[in-house]
Design an enzyme around this catalytic site. Structure first.
Site, mmCIF file in Angstrom:
data_model
loop_
_atom_site.group_PDB
_atom_site.id
_atom_site.type_symbol
_atom_site.label_atom_id
_atom_site.label_comp_id
_atom_site.label_asym_id
_atom_site.label_seq_id
_atom_site.Cartn_x
_atom_site.Cartn_y
_atom_site.Cartn_z
ATOM 1 N N LYS A 76 0.844 -1.197 0.000
ATOM 2 C CA LYS A 76 0.000 0.000 0.000
ATOM 3 C C LYS A 76 0.885 1.254 0.000
ATOM 4 O O LYS A 76 1.932 1.282 0.623
ATOM 5 C CB LYS A 76 -0.889 0.012 1.243
ATOM 6 C CG LYS A 76 -1.855 -1.171 1.306
ATOM 7 C CD LYS A 76 -2.568 -1.252 2.647
ATOM 8 C CE LYS A 76 -1.649 -1.564 3.789
ATOM 9 N NZ LYS A 76 -2.337 -1.846 5.060
ATOM 10 N N THR A 79 -7.150 9.553 8.648
ATOM 11 C CA THR A 79 -6.807 8.293 7.980
ATOM 12 C C THR A 79 -6.595 7.171 9.006
ATOM 13 O O THR A 79 -5.930 6.186 8.715
ATOM 14 C CB THR A 79 -5.530 8.450 7.124
ATOM 15 O OG1 THR A 79 -4.484 8.948 7.974
ATOM 16 C CG2 THR A 79 -5.738 9.372 5.952
ATOM 17 N N GLY A 114 -7.143 3.932 10.666
ATOM 18 C CA GLY A 114 -7.843 2.692 10.315
ATOM 19 C C GLY A 114 -7.972 2.431 8.834
ATOM 20 O O GLY A 114 -8.709 1.518 8.423
ATOM 21 N N THR A 115 -7.241 3.173 8.014
ATOM 22 C CA THR A 115 -7.349 2.938 6.562
ATOM 23 C C THR A 115 -6.934 1.511 6.196
ATOM 24 O O THR A 115 -7.576 0.860 5.381
ATOM 25 C CB THR A 115 -6.472 3.926 5.755
ATOM 26 O OG1 THR A 115 -5.163 3.953 6.344
ATOM 27 C CG2 THR A 115 -7.058 5.316 5.737
ATOM 28 N N GLY A 116 -5.855 1.049 6.823
ATOM 29 C CA GLY A 116 -5.340 -0.286 6.475
ATOM 30 C C GLY A 116 -6.312 -1.389 6.868
ATOM 31 O O GLY A 116 -6.544 -2.337 6.101
ATOM 32 N N CYS A 117 -6.898 -1.256 8.059
ATOM 33 C CA CYS A 117 -7.861 -2.260 8.536
ATOM 34 C C CYS A 117 -9.077 -2.303 7.609
ATOM 35 O O CYS A 117 -9.528 -3.369 7.171
ATOM 36 C CB CYS A 117 -8.344 -1.916 9.953
ATOM 37 S SG CYS A 117 -7.027 -1.702 11.148
HETATM 38 N N1 LIG Z 1 -4.087 10.189 2.034
HETATM 39 C C1 LIG Z 1 -4.599 9.178 1.325
HETATM 40 N N2 LIG Z 1 -5.337 9.428 0.214
HETATM 41 C C2 LIG Z 1 -5.852 8.416 -0.513
HETATM 42 N N3 LIG Z 1 -5.689 7.116 -0.202
HETATM 43 C C3 LIG Z 1 -4.974 6.806 0.887
HETATM 44 C C4 LIG Z 1 -4.394 7.803 1.705
HETATM 45 N N4 LIG Z 1 -3.741 7.198 2.743
HETATM 46 C C5 LIG Z 1 -3.922 5.888 2.569
HETATM 47 N N5 LIG Z 1 -4.654 5.632 1.450
HETATM 48 C C6 LIG Z 1 -5.073 4.310 0.962
HETATM 49 O O1 LIG Z 1 -5.592 3.595 2.061
HETATM 50 C C7 LIG Z 1 -5.198 2.223 1.984
HETATM 51 C C8 LIG Z 1 -4.406 1.893 3.252
HETATM 52 O O2 LIG Z 1 -3.090 2.410 3.080
HETATM 53 P P1 LIG Z 1 -2.086 2.801 4.217
HETATM 54 O O3 LIG Z 1 -0.742 2.791 3.577
HETATM 55 O O4 LIG Z 1 -2.553 4.066 4.858
HETATM 56 O O5 LIG Z 1 -2.293 1.615 5.229
HETATM 57 P P2 LIG Z 1 -1.865 1.470 6.732
HETATM 58 O O6 LIG Z 1 -0.683 2.327 7.012
HETATM 59 O O7 LIG Z 1 -1.722 0.011 6.955
HETATM 60 O O8 LIG Z 1 -3.100 2.017 7.553
HETATM 61 P P3 LIG Z 1 -3.340 2.003 9.169
HETATM 62 O O9 LIG Z 1 -3.432 3.408 9.610
HETATM 63 O O10 LIG Z 1 -4.664 1.331 9.347
HETATM 64 O O11 LIG Z 1 -2.209 1.255 9.796
HETATM 65 C C9 LIG Z 1 -4.383 2.070 0.712
HETATM 66 O O12 LIG Z 1 -5.197 1.600 -0.332
HETATM 67 C C10 LIG Z 1 -3.910 3.476 0.434
HETATM 68 O O13 LIG Z 1 -3.696 3.691 -0.938
HETATM 69 C C1 LIG Z 2 -6.658 -2.445 17.326
HETATM 70 C C2 LIG Z 2 -5.939 -1.805 16.198
HETATM 71 N N1 LIG Z 2 -5.636 -2.542 15.116
HETATM 72 C C3 LIG Z 2 -4.999 -1.977 14.060
HETATM 73 C C4 LIG Z 2 -4.626 -0.649 14.094
HETATM 74 C C5 LIG Z 2 -3.864 -0.038 12.922
HETATM 75 O O1 LIG Z 2 -4.530 0.992 12.358
HETATM 76 C C6 LIG Z 2 -4.969 0.101 15.244
HETATM 77 N N2 LIG Z 2 -4.649 1.423 15.348
HETATM 78 N N3 LIG Z 2 -5.613 -0.509 16.275
#
Ligand SMILES: Nc1ncnc2c1ncn2[C@@H]1O[C@H](COP(=O)(O)OP(=O)(O)OP(=O)(O)O)[C@@H](O)[C@H]1O
Ligand SMILES: Cc1ncc(CO)c(N)n1
Length: 268
Positions: free
Chosen positions: A175, A207, A209-212
């Site tokens: 990502k 942003t 929780g975007t990854g979850c």
């Molecule tokens: N500022 C942004 N604008 C558009 N898309 C985004 C943005 N930030 C993240 N994304 C998208 O959100 C999804 C998750 O990406 P990201 O790299 O943020 O994951 P993460 O770091 O695992 O998230 P988390 O905060 O949950 O740990 C991907 O598809 C990414 O392209």
């Molecule tokens: C419980 C939990 N899982 C995953 C993440 C990553 O976004 C978070 N902040 N908290």
């Protein structure tokens, strides 16, 4: 009506933007019946993580037995797993109950810097969990931690994706949220072909929780029978609008809007 079931194996975020809460909201929005196996409780809000309380391995196993014996999921995703012991137990149960469509989000660190996975658990992740992944969804720092590479360029990310493939994952998506580019580039690799999904980068604090949310959306689509690339494409659309139509909750890094995808569809 055919009902598909999706399972999240993850930690609780009391603030509701990430973890189990984000996953269940996403499953619901994408019409998959949501189930959960809790691995840890976190005291958390938009300002950060105030406490981390892992469950015991047997508490995690018992939940997985309850699901496995009665409610076999059509797809599952893993999030915060915290320790090598929990990772090993989860991998074992996934195999014992022959669970398919496995999305592994190798959660390591919350956006504010709190540790959600112990350092020594990364080896267990490589050895036990990545080999059972239908899709693995690292962000850039997670891909670096797993592969030991430093990812400065797109070629570096491609090399990391190849290494993750050789660890046994069927599909890799690195990502791009943490990337430096003006746009966000998510890189997909299926062992043969690289595909880039390029989207506008939203300038927002919200942003959390975007990854979850993204990984849960992939699991929901896999549960409904989509192939991996189609599932990832829907998930990408889901997360893009969830970031664009943000909710402005809390005074720190706010959550995404889990109902944006359906709200926009209702307007078309
Ligand atoms: N500022 C942004 N604008 C558009 N898309 C985004 C943005 N930030 C993240 N994304 C998208 O959100 C999804 C998750 O990406 P990201 O790299 O943020 O994951 P993460 O770091 O695992 O998230 P988390 O905060 O949950 O740990 C991907 O598809 C990414 O392209
Ligand atoms: C419980 C939990 N899982 C995953 C993440 C990553 O976004 C978070 N902040 N908290």
């Amino acid at each position: 009506m055919t009902v598909v079931k999706a399972l999240t194996i993850a930690g609780s975020d009391s603030g509701g933007g990430a973890g189990i809460q984000a996953d269940l909201k996403t499953f619901q929005e994408l019409k998959a019946y949501g189930m959960s196996v809790l691995t840890a409780v976190t005291a958390q809000n938009t300002l950060g993580v105030q406490g981390v309380y892992p469950l015991t391995v047997s508490q995690v196993e018992e939940q997985l037995d309850s699901i496995g014996e009665d409610l076999k999921p059509d797809a599952l995703k893993t999030g915060m797993l915290f320790s090598a012991e929990i990772i090993e137990a989860v991998a074992k149960k996934i195999q014992q109950y022959d669970m398919n469509n496995v999305v592994i989000d190798p959660v390591m660190i919350a956006k504010g810097g709190a540790k959600l996975l112990q350092d020594e658990a990364i080896d267990a992740m490589k050895k036990h969990l990545i080999p059972v992944a239908t899709v693995v969804t690292p962000n850039i720092p997670e891909a670096e931690a797993i592969t030991g590479l430093t990812l400065n360029s797109m070629d570096d990310r491609k090399e990391a994706a190849k290494r993750l493939y050789h660890l046994g994952a069927q599909n890799i998506i690195i990502k791009g949220g943490h990337g430096e580019e003006k746009e966000v580039i998510d890189l997909i690799y299926d062992g043969e072909t690289f595909t880039q999904l390029i989207n506008d980068r939203q300038i927002t604090e919200n942003t959390h929780g975007t990854g979850c949310t993204f990984a849960a959306a992939i699991a929901a689509e896999l549960a409904k029978g989509a192939d991996s690339l189609d599932a990832i494409r829907v998930a990408r659309e889901f997360i893009q609008v969830a970031i664009e139509d943000d909710l402005h909750i809390g005074s720190g890094h706010g959550p995404t809007n889990h109902w944006a995808f359906q709200s926009r569809r209702a307007k078309v």
